[in-house]
Write an enzyme that holds these catalytic residues in place. Structure first.
Site, PDB file in Angstrom:
ATOM      1  N   ASN A   9      77.233 -32.927  59.249  1.00 33.73           N
ATOM      2  CA  ASN A   9      76.108 -33.833  58.973  1.00 33.73           C
ATOM      3  C   ASN A   9      74.836 -33.252  59.591  1.00 33.73           C
ATOM      4  OD1 ASN A   9      75.744 -35.020  61.780  1.00 33.73           O
ATOM      5  ND2 ASN A   9      77.897 -35.487  61.386  1.00 33.73           N
ATOM      6  N   TYR A  10      73.739 -33.958  59.434  1.00 33.40           N
ATOM      7  CA  TYR A  10      72.430 -33.395  59.808  1.00 33.40           C
ATOM      8  C   TYR A  10      72.024 -33.627  61.263  1.00 33.40           C
ATOM      9  CZ  TYR A  10      71.772 -32.837  54.781  1.00 33.40           C
ATOM     10  OH  TYR A  10      71.913 -32.476  53.476  1.00 33.40           O
TER      11      TYR A  10
END
Ligand code: PMT
Length: 398
Positions: free
Chosen positions: A209-210
């Site tokens: 994920n970011y």
């Protein structure tokens, strides 16, 4: 953060003095009052005016310069200081303070003080490795001085090796640890998780994920500066972690689970800012998956809810990264996971959530009371969360 705190920065003659100017600037920006003593050699590299312009205070270079009020300058400076940092510290100055020599303003002040002293050596590799210097460094360490660095690398002489002044964040971290000693989290152990987990698909690919780690790192840094002993469990991140904390690197949700369950047992608070995968590939292929089939199906299994599994008296703070119905979803997670507080962040709001330096959050407690905060730097969000943790501390056994 450090308003009312006095840092005495002692600067000796080294090409790395420019880093001390930056250090002074960072300390002032964080609210500390910074007095500077420069040795005569230091003034050959940078003028006192550089420090004066940054600290907005007179710079002390001369033991015998007349003073406005009657006081003995080195005694007054020594008494005023909450912490003394000698950065850069030459071999000569380290030798003097190791032996108790007091023949200039700096050495007299260090000999007089009861404050903690941090020493950041900077010199040529030969001077640093000389047994005389090694003995002196050992001697000051044994007297309780904290030695930061030196770093290893390219030196002004062209040689390589230990002798470079430690980087500013490392010296800053040592100073802040001393200043935070009497903070409202002094003596408390805080576990913080940060970053995004990576769930391997094969040896080269993963589900991730970011998360950059910025939010969790800000909490770890703020807690450190308030006196806590911080353990930072960090999954994948894209920025350097704060110094002066215990770092536990992990990759997957399962590794994070193991670390969180173990380390939160003796903690006063657990703050889960990490973005943990909710699903992971059932099987991670041992070899790189080839591009042969038209479509590829991945079977995913649910990961355990880590924070929900944590039990005991530890204060549990979770985050909720939401793209819709923030209040409702965050409140639901608070209850499901048995949290004391949940920090809901609207990841669709501009400049909020993943990767950016700011966050717009709502802090919700067990009674359903919600405190909506405006968009602010993540370090300020971190302090707001810690204010709430501090208020809950009396409940904790340790
Ligand atoms: O790192 P940055 O770039 O600064 O970004 C910050 C952030 C957006 C990642 C951070 O502010 C944030 O919101 N973190 C939580 C993200 C998340 O996973 O939210 P969630 O709603 O899916 O999970 C809720 C809570 O349960 C979280 O505290 C999470 O750590 C925890 N959790 C989730 C899954 C799982 N298997 N176990 C957990 O403990």
């Amino acid at each position: 953060m450090f308003e009312g705190k006095n840092v005495l920065l002692c600067v000796t003659g080294s090409i790395s003095v420019y880093k001390a100017v930056d250090l002074a600037s960072k300390l002032v920006q964080d609210g500390a009052t910074v007095d500077v003593i420069m040795t005569e050699s230091a003034t050959k590299f940078v003028t006192p005016l550089s420090f004066q312009s940054i600290t907005h205070r007179p710079v002390h270079t001369d033991m015998w310069a007349p003073v406005a009020e009657f006081n003995i300058k080195h005694v007054a400076l020594a008494e005023r200081a909450d912490v003394i940092a000698i950065a850069p510290a030459t071999a000569n100055t380290i030798a003097k303070i190791a032996r108790g020599i007091a023949d200039d303003l700096l050495s007299c002040t260090v000999l007089s003080t009861k404050a903690s002293v941090i020493v950041a050596p900077a010199m040529d590799v030969g001077m640093y490795q000389n047994s005389a210097t090694q003995e002196n460094v050992k001697r000051i360490r044994n007297r309780g001085f904290k030695v930061v660095g030196p770093a290893i690398g390219h030196l002004a002489s062209g040689l390589e090796g230990p002798g470079r002044l430690a980087e500013v964040p490392a010296i800053q971290a040592a100073i802040y640890q001393v200043l935070g000693q009497n903070g409202d989290l002094a003596g408390k152990r805080i576990v913080v998780s940060a970053g995004g987990t990576q769930e391997p698909i094969d040896p080269v690919r993963y589900i991730g994920n970011y998360s950059s780690g910025k939010m969790g790192f800000a909490i770890a840094e703020a807690a450190r500066n308030r006196g806590a002993f911080v353990t930072l469990i960090a999954a994948s991140t894209s920025v350097p972690p704060p110094l002066g904390v215990e770092l536990v690197p992990v990759q997957t949700a399962m590794q994070m689970r193991e670390a969180v369950l173990e380390l939160s047992r003796t903690a006063s608070a657990l703050i889960m800012a990490a973005a943990v995968a909710d699903y992971r590939p059932q099987n991670s292929a041992p070899n790189k998956i080839k591009r042969k089939q038209k479509d590829l199906k991945l079977e995913l299994s649910k990961t355990p809810d880590i924070v929900a599994e944590v039990s005991g008296s530890v204060i549990k703070v979770g985050f909720a990264a939401e793209s819709q119905d923030l209040l409702q979803n965050a409140t639901g997670k608070l209850k499901e996971k048995g949290l004391d507080l949940i920090v809901g962040n609207d990841i669709t709001a501009p400049d909020s959530g993943f990767s950016v330096d700011t966050n717009k959050v709502i802090i919700i407690d067990r009674n359903g009371e919600a405190d909506q905060l405006p968009l602010m730097p993540k370090i300020e969000v971190a302090h707001k969360i810690l204010d709430r943790v501090v208020a809950l501390l009396p409940r904790v056994a340790h």
